[in-house]
Design a protein around this motif. Structure first.
Motif, short mmCIF file in Angstrom:
data_model
loop_
_atom_site.label_atom_id
_atom_site.label_comp_id
_atom_site.label_asym_id
_atom_site.label_seq_id
_atom_site.Cartn_x
_atom_site.Cartn_y
_atom_site.Cartn_z
N ILE A 146 18.85 8.97 -6.83
CA ILE A 146 18.02 9.19 -5.64
C ILE A 146 18.85 9.06 -4.36
O ILE A 146 18.73 9.86 -3.43
CB ILE A 146 16.83 8.20 -5.61
CG1 ILE A 146 15.94 8.44 -6.83
CG2 ILE A 146 16.04 8.32 -4.32
CD1 ILE A 146 14.84 7.42 -7.01
N VAL A 177 15.85 8.51 2.20
CA VAL A 177 15.29 7.59 1.21
C VAL A 177 14.69 6.37 1.90
O VAL A 177 14.96 6.08 3.07
CB VAL A 177 16.35 7.12 0.18
CG1 VAL A 177 16.90 8.29 -0.60
CG2 VAL A 177 17.45 6.33 0.84
N GLN A 214 13.33 4.91 -3.36
CA GLN A 214 12.45 6.08 -3.52
C GLN A 214 12.77 7.11 -2.45
O GLN A 214 13.28 6.78 -1.39
CB GLN A 214 10.97 5.68 -3.47
CG GLN A 214 10.48 5.22 -2.11
CD GLN A 214 9.01 4.83 -2.14
OE1 GLN A 214 8.52 4.33 -3.15
NE2 GLN A 214 8.31 5.06 -1.06
N ARG A 215 12.46 8.34 -2.77
CA ARG A 215 12.68 9.42 -1.78
C ARG A 215 11.73 9.19 -0.61
O ARG A 215 10.59 8.82 -0.79
CB ARG A 215 12.45 10.77 -2.41
CG ARG A 215 13.43 11.04 -3.54
CD ARG A 215 13.43 12.50 -3.96
NE ARG A 215 14.14 12.69 -5.21
CZ ARG A 215 15.45 12.78 -5.31
NH1 ARG A 215 16.19 12.72 -4.23
NH2 ARG A 215 16.04 12.94 -6.47
#
Length: 137
Positions: free
Chosen positions: A102, A109, A135-136
């Motif tokens: 990610i 992010v 997480q994006r």
């Protein structure tokens, strides 16, 4: 009289230095010790109760723990190989333990974790940030 005293003194001194020789078993076969080793007595029960459940390990679901921070920014590579930075616009964080699938260069992010301003790293860039969730953004 002096001669008799000297002889008696020699006999007394000679008898003081004699020690009986150690007893050797009649057989030349080695023996083994079959005695039971002493076992220490058990300790008395403690008045402090022992935990019955295992301790909780840090997980992403515990992101509200004190000291956990969430920051958002753009990922970039550091000047040293293998160093990943997060630029928030005002701060630059060195991401330690971010998901490499990610946190790729150019991605926006959001990471949660703990900043370690005094931490030492080989990257020499940004504030070290120990990531527990990526997480994006």
């Amino acid at each position: 009289m002096r001669g008799l005293t000297a002889v008696l003194l020699c006999l007394v001194l000679a008898s003081c230095g004699q020690v009986p020789p150690p007893q050797v078993p009649a057989s030349s076969t080695p023996t083994t010790d079959t005695s039971t080793p002493s076992i220490p007595a058990p300790l008395p029960p403690s008045s402090v109760p022992l935990p019955t459940t295992p301790p909780l390990l840090p997980t992403p679901s515990r992101a509200l723990d004190p000291g956990v921070t969430t920051v958002r920014g753009t990922v970039s590579g550091g000047v040293e190989s293998g160093c990943t930075l997060l630029n928030t616009g005002g701060e630059q964080y060195l991401l330690l333990g971010a998901d490499p699938a990610i946190a790729v260069a150019g991605a926006v992010v959001e990471v949660s974790g703990r900043a370690d301003p005094g931490g030492m790293t080989t990257c020499q860039q940004g504030t070290p940030f120990h990531v527990i969730r990526t997480q994006r953004g």
